[in-house]
Design a protein around this motif. Structure first.
Motif, PDB file in Angstrom:
ATOM      1  N   ALA A 128       0.820  -1.219   0.000  1.00  0.00           N
ATOM      2  CA  ALA A 128       0.000   0.000   0.000  1.00  0.00           C
ATOM      3  C   ALA A 128       0.845   1.256   0.000  1.00  0.00           C
ATOM      4  N   THR A 129       2.053   1.173   0.553  1.00  0.00           N
ATOM      5  CA  THR A 129       2.933   2.351   0.614  1.00  0.00           C
ATOM      6  C   THR A 129       4.127   2.249  -0.338  1.00  0.00           C
ATOM      7  N   ASN A 130       4.212   1.153  -1.102  1.00  0.00           N
ATOM      8  CA  ASN A 130       5.385   0.908  -1.948  1.00  0.00           C
ATOM      9  C   ASN A 130       6.665   1.054  -1.125  1.00  0.00           C
ATOM     10  N   ALA A 131       6.714   0.380   0.000  1.00  0.00           N
ATOM     11  CA  ALA A 131       7.844   0.492   0.926  1.00  0.00           C
ATOM     12  C   ALA A 131       9.124  -0.044   0.302  1.00  0.00           C
ATOM     13  N   SER A 132      10.228   0.383   0.865  1.00  0.00           N
ATOM     14  CA  SER A 132      11.525  -0.129   0.417  1.00  0.00           C
ATOM     15  C   SER A 132      12.402  -0.324   1.648  1.00  0.00           C
ATOM     16  N   GLY A 133      13.681   0.022   1.562  1.00  0.00           N
ATOM     17  CA  GLY A 133      14.562  -0.196   2.701  1.00  0.00           C
ATOM     18  C   GLY A 133      16.000  -0.251   2.256  1.00  0.00           C
ATOM     19  N   ALA A 134      16.836  -0.908   3.062  1.00  0.00           N
ATOM     20  CA  ALA A 134      18.277  -0.893   2.822  1.00  0.00           C
ATOM     21  C   ALA A 134      18.643  -1.502   1.466  1.00  0.00           C
ATOM     22  N   ARG A 135      17.951  -2.567   1.069  1.00  0.00           N
ATOM     23  CA  ARG A 135      18.335  -3.251  -0.167  1.00  0.00           C
ATOM     24  C   ARG A 135      17.776  -2.598  -1.425  1.00  0.00           C
ATOM     25  N   SER A 136      17.068  -1.490  -1.285  1.00  0.00           N
ATOM     26  CA  SER A 136      16.494  -0.837  -2.467  1.00  0.00           C
ATOM     27  C   SER A 136      17.569  -0.288  -3.399  1.00  0.00           C
ATOM     28  N   LEU A 137      18.777  -0.097  -2.896  1.00  0.00           N
ATOM     29  CA  LEU A 137      19.880   0.342  -3.756  1.00  0.00           C
ATOM     30  C   LEU A 137      20.036  -0.614  -4.939  1.00  0.00           C
ATOM     31  N   LEU A 269      32.952  -4.816  -6.909  1.00  0.00           N
ATOM     32  CA  LEU A 269      32.082  -4.258  -5.868  1.00  0.00           C
ATOM     33  C   LEU A 269      30.685  -4.023  -6.433  1.00  0.00           C
ATOM     34  N   ASN A 270      29.707  -4.565  -5.740  1.00  0.00           N
ATOM     35  CA  ASN A 270      28.316  -4.453  -6.186  1.00  0.00           C
ATOM     36  C   ASN A 270      27.408  -4.460  -4.948  1.00  0.00           C
ATOM     37  N   PRO A 271      27.418  -3.384  -4.174  1.00  0.00           N
ATOM     38  CA  PRO A 271      26.674  -3.391  -2.901  1.00  0.00           C
ATOM     39  C   PRO A 271      25.170  -3.474  -3.097  1.00  0.00           C
ATOM     40  N   ARG A 272      24.515  -4.190  -2.176  1.00  0.00           N
ATOM     41  CA  ARG A 272      23.053  -4.170  -2.180  1.00  0.00           C
ATOM     42  C   ARG A 272      22.537  -3.188  -1.143  1.00  0.00           C
ATOM     43  N   ALA A 273      23.418  -2.748  -0.228  1.00  0.00           N
ATOM     44  CA  ALA A 273      23.027  -1.764   0.781  1.00  0.00           C
ATOM     45  C   ALA A 273      24.197  -0.839   1.081  1.00  0.00           C
ATOM     46  N   LEU A 274      23.907   0.463   1.107  1.00  0.00           N
ATOM     47  CA  LEU A 274      24.858   1.485   1.558  1.00  0.00           C
ATOM     48  C   LEU A 274      24.078   2.421   2.482  1.00  0.00           C
ATOM     49  N   GLU A 275      24.347   2.321   3.784  1.00  0.00           N
ATOM     50  CA  GLU A 275      23.592   3.056   4.784  1.00  0.00           C
ATOM     51  C   GLU A 275      24.509   4.007   5.553  1.00  0.00           C
ATOM     52  N   PHE A 276      23.963   5.144   5.921  1.00  0.00           N
ATOM     53  CA  PHE A 276      24.741   6.252   6.486  1.00  0.00           C
ATOM     54  C   PHE A 276      24.327   6.537   7.927  1.00  0.00           C
ATOM     55  N   ASP A 394      18.268  19.452  18.761  1.00  0.00           N
ATOM     56  CA  ASP A 394      19.069  18.246  18.587  1.00  0.00           C
ATOM     57  C   ASP A 394      18.512  17.427  17.424  1.00  0.00           C
ATOM     58  N   TYR A 395      19.355  16.604  16.825  1.00  0.00           N
ATOM     59  CA  TYR A 395      18.928  15.804  15.676  1.00  0.00           C
ATOM     60  C   TYR A 395      19.853  14.609  15.495  1.00  0.00           C
ATOM     61  N   VAL A 396      19.394  13.654  14.695  1.00  0.00           N
ATOM     62  CA  VAL A 396      20.245  12.559  14.227  1.00  0.00           C
ATOM     63  C   VAL A 396      20.030  12.417  12.729  1.00  0.00           C
ATOM     64  N   GLY A 397      21.114  12.188  11.999  1.00  0.00           N
ATOM     65  CA  GLY A 397      21.037  12.017  10.555  1.00  0.00           C
ATOM     66  C   GLY A 397      21.521  10.630  10.160  1.00  0.00           C
ATOM     67  N   TYR A 398      20.702   9.930   9.417  1.00  0.00           N
ATOM     68  CA  TYR A 398      21.074   8.595   8.950  1.00  0.00           C
ATOM     69  C   TYR A 398      20.211   8.279   7.727  1.00  0.00           C
ATOM     70  N   GLY A 399      20.376   7.103   7.173  1.00  0.00           N
ATOM     71  CA  GLY A 399      19.480   6.748   6.071  1.00  0.00           C
ATOM     72  C   GLY A 399      20.119   5.976   4.950  1.00  0.00           C
ATOM     73  N   HIS A 400      19.362   5.838   3.876  1.00  0.00           N
ATOM     74  CA  HIS A 400      19.727   5.014   2.729  1.00  0.00           C
ATOM     75  C   HIS A 400      20.543   5.861   1.752  1.00  0.00           C
ATOM     76  N   ILE A 401      21.753   6.121   2.111  1.00  0.00           N
ATOM     77  CA  ILE A 401      22.569   7.079   1.354  1.00  0.00           C
ATOM     78  C   ILE A 401      22.878   6.560  -0.050  1.00  0.00           C
ATOM     79  N   GLY A 402      22.814   5.256  -0.248  1.00  0.00           N
ATOM     80  CA  GLY A 402      23.009   4.713  -1.598  1.00  0.00           C
ATOM     81  C   GLY A 402      21.970   5.227  -2.575  1.00  0.00           C
ATOM     82  N   ASN A 403      20.780   5.570  -2.053  1.00  0.00           N
ATOM     83  CA  ASN A 403      19.712   6.168  -2.864  1.00  0.00           C
ATOM     84  C   ASN A 403      19.582   7.664  -2.611  1.00  0.00           C
ATOM     85  N   ASP A 404      20.563   8.261  -1.917  1.00  0.00           N
ATOM     86  CA  ASP A 404      20.501   9.692  -1.552  1.00  0.00           C
ATOM     87  C   ASP A 404      19.193   9.998  -0.830  1.00  0.00           C
TER      88      ASP A 404
END
Length: 492
Positions: A128-137, A269-276, A394-404
């Motif tokens: 319903a949300t077209n979810a993705s995640g770490a492997r979406s790269l 090199l062929n990563p399936r996940a690049l997380e920041f 205050d904040y925290v920054g992270y995420g699926h950086i492979g997909n910007d």
């Protein structure tokens, strides 16, 4: 059919993981089969009763939170139906969780590529949300892995929709479903952001009808079954966390990893996940993972191995880390399945810790789900940091950086700061749209992000999308409040 009306027993259906709350509902209905669900939706449509479809409650945009009417929970639709090993297809009901799917497939040495962070999410919710995640790269979003759907339409009719069965002619749909009902409507001729995107209806020239329902957030029909495409499990996996002293070095490592097949030095090199993870998120995580204490920036790198030479891959990876000034002496390397899972737990823990902080302090979650074109990612991240620092939030920054794709979560100290954070969030979304990005890369729009979604398209386009909803749901009963502005519903 189970019906709940007691205020205490329905509380769990009135919120989601964002801690968003709305006006509540009159009752919660729990159908036990497709026939009961179909009859219930048909009756609600005839009586023009508002219906909110409820999945596992792991959403982060208020999509399943009712604003009146009734809630229909799909919790009894929790069976794995069948597995076709030869075709690599798995049929499941909507409330089967991602965890249950992956655990079931292990014995068959298969896996389902979409990898949303929350493993207890329901498969129907992810569709319903077209979810993705770490492997979406490497594998893209949920959309790519859906072969067919069984949908209950807003009038109670059943529609079994198979990929490549009904397609638009340019931007025009004209088709008849098995019940004999015909649909004829035009799609808005838009150019969607060229980034990972889960905001609004999927629109594309000559598109497949199934893709209109995927990511429509329950506004066009109720997904009750799905056929999922699978892949063979890899022979082995490389999983590691690399630490960097500067954001520029970390991002250069990401850039080089993404284009590695074109570079002879790093061709394996062929990563399936690049997380920041930035310094603040690592500090936040250090309460649970002391080995990251004092680190500045980190990238989680994961790569599957299918018949390749693991040692050669690791040699190329080490050379790239060295070239990008990474810390070769303190790499967090996973050597077995337990350690691979420890790193996954590390990645997933940041979201859980943020949600706990928000819930504990009774605040509204203020976290971006923004993706921008790669040429603007560093500039966008710096913009968000500077805005928070200048406003002492205050904040925290992270995420699926492979997909910007940046999850930038603000951690306000009180309700006053919470309101300020919400105003900054609007600025972040506006800036992302200016860069050609999206306000929602994977969580959808729901009810929480409607005003930000309005930044992405002119009102004319939003109304053209809403006309599509009205074609399927003329009485506007399904998931009112998701995606579209409330004023659209109130207009006669």
């Amino acid at each position: 059919m189970i019906v709940k009306t007691d205020k205490e027993t329905i509380q769990n259906y009135l919120t989601d993981a964002s801690n968003y709350k709305n006006n509540g509902c009159d009752a919660v209905y729990i159908p036990e089969n497709v026939e009961e669900l179909s009859d219930l939706i048909k009756k609600a449509n005839q009586e023009k009763i508002q219906v909110t479809i409820s999945g596992a409650g792991t959403g982060l945009v208020g999509g399943r939170v009712p604003s009146g009417g009734i809630v229909v929970s799909l919790e009894k639709f929790n069976q794995i139906i069948s597995l076709n090993e030869n075709e690599k297809m798995l049929s499941v009901q909507a409330f089967v969780t991602l965890n249950e799917v992956q655990d079931y497939l292990k014995d068959y040495k298969l896996f389902y590529p979409p990898d949303p962070t929350e493993k207890n999410c329901s498969i129907g919710g992810t569709i319903a949300t077209n979810a993705s995640g770490a492997r979406s790269l490497k594998y893209g979003s949920t959309r790519k892995w859906i072969k067919s759907l069984l949908i209950v339409l807003p009038d109670g009719e059943l529609l079994r929709l198979k990929r490549n069965e009904i397609k638009a002619q340019s931007y025009q749909f004209n088709f008849t479903i098995p019940s004999g009902k015909s649909y004829n409507f035009k799609l808005p001729e838009i150019s969607a952001p060229k980034v990972k995107n889960a905001a609004g209806y999927f629109i594309e020239k000559d598109m497949d009808l199934i893709d209109l329902f995927i990511g429509s957030e329950g506004t066009l029909g109720v997904i009750v079954e799905a056929e999922l495409k699978l892949l063979d499990q890899p022979d082995d996996l490389i999983s590691l966390v690399v630490f960097f002293e500067s954001f520029d070095d970390a991002y250069e490592f990401v850039n080089q990893s993404r284009k590695s097949p074109k570079d002879e030095k790093f061709s394996l090199l062929n990563p399936r996940a690049l997380e920041f993870f930035d310094d603040r998120s690592l500090k936040f995580l250090s309460q649970k993972f002391p080995n990251v204490k004092g680190k500045k920036f980190a990238i989680w790198y994961e790569q599957e191995i299918y018949n390749e030479n693991k040692d050669e891959i690791i040699d190329q990876l080490s050379n790239l880390i060295l070239e990008c000034n990474g810390d070769l002496e303190n790499i967090w390397f996973a050597f077995n399945e337990k350690e691979i899972n420890d790193i996954k737990e590390f990645r997933h823990a940041i979201s859980a810790l943020v949600n706990e902080y928000i819930s504990r302090n009774d605040l509204k979650k203020v976290g971006t789900d923004i993706a921008v074109p790669s040429i603007y990612f560093k500039e966008f991240y710096s913009f968000c940091c500077e805005k928070c620092q200048s406003n002492l939030i205050d904040y925290v920054g992270y995420g699926h950086i492979g997909n910007d794709h940046l999850h930038f979560n603000m951690l306000p100290g009180d309700k006053t700061q919470n309101e300020l954070a919400l105003s900054l969030y609007f600025e972040f979304c506006k800036k992302a749209v200016e860069y050609g990005g999206t306000i929602s890369a994977e969580h959808g729009v729901g009810k929480l992000k409607r005003k930000y979604f309005e930044l992405m398209y002119p009102e004319k386009v939003l109304r053209e999308m809403f006309e599509i909803k009205k074609k399927f749901d003329p009485n506007l009963i399904l998931n009112r409040g998701n995606i579209f502005p409330e004023r659209f519903y109130d207009e006669k």
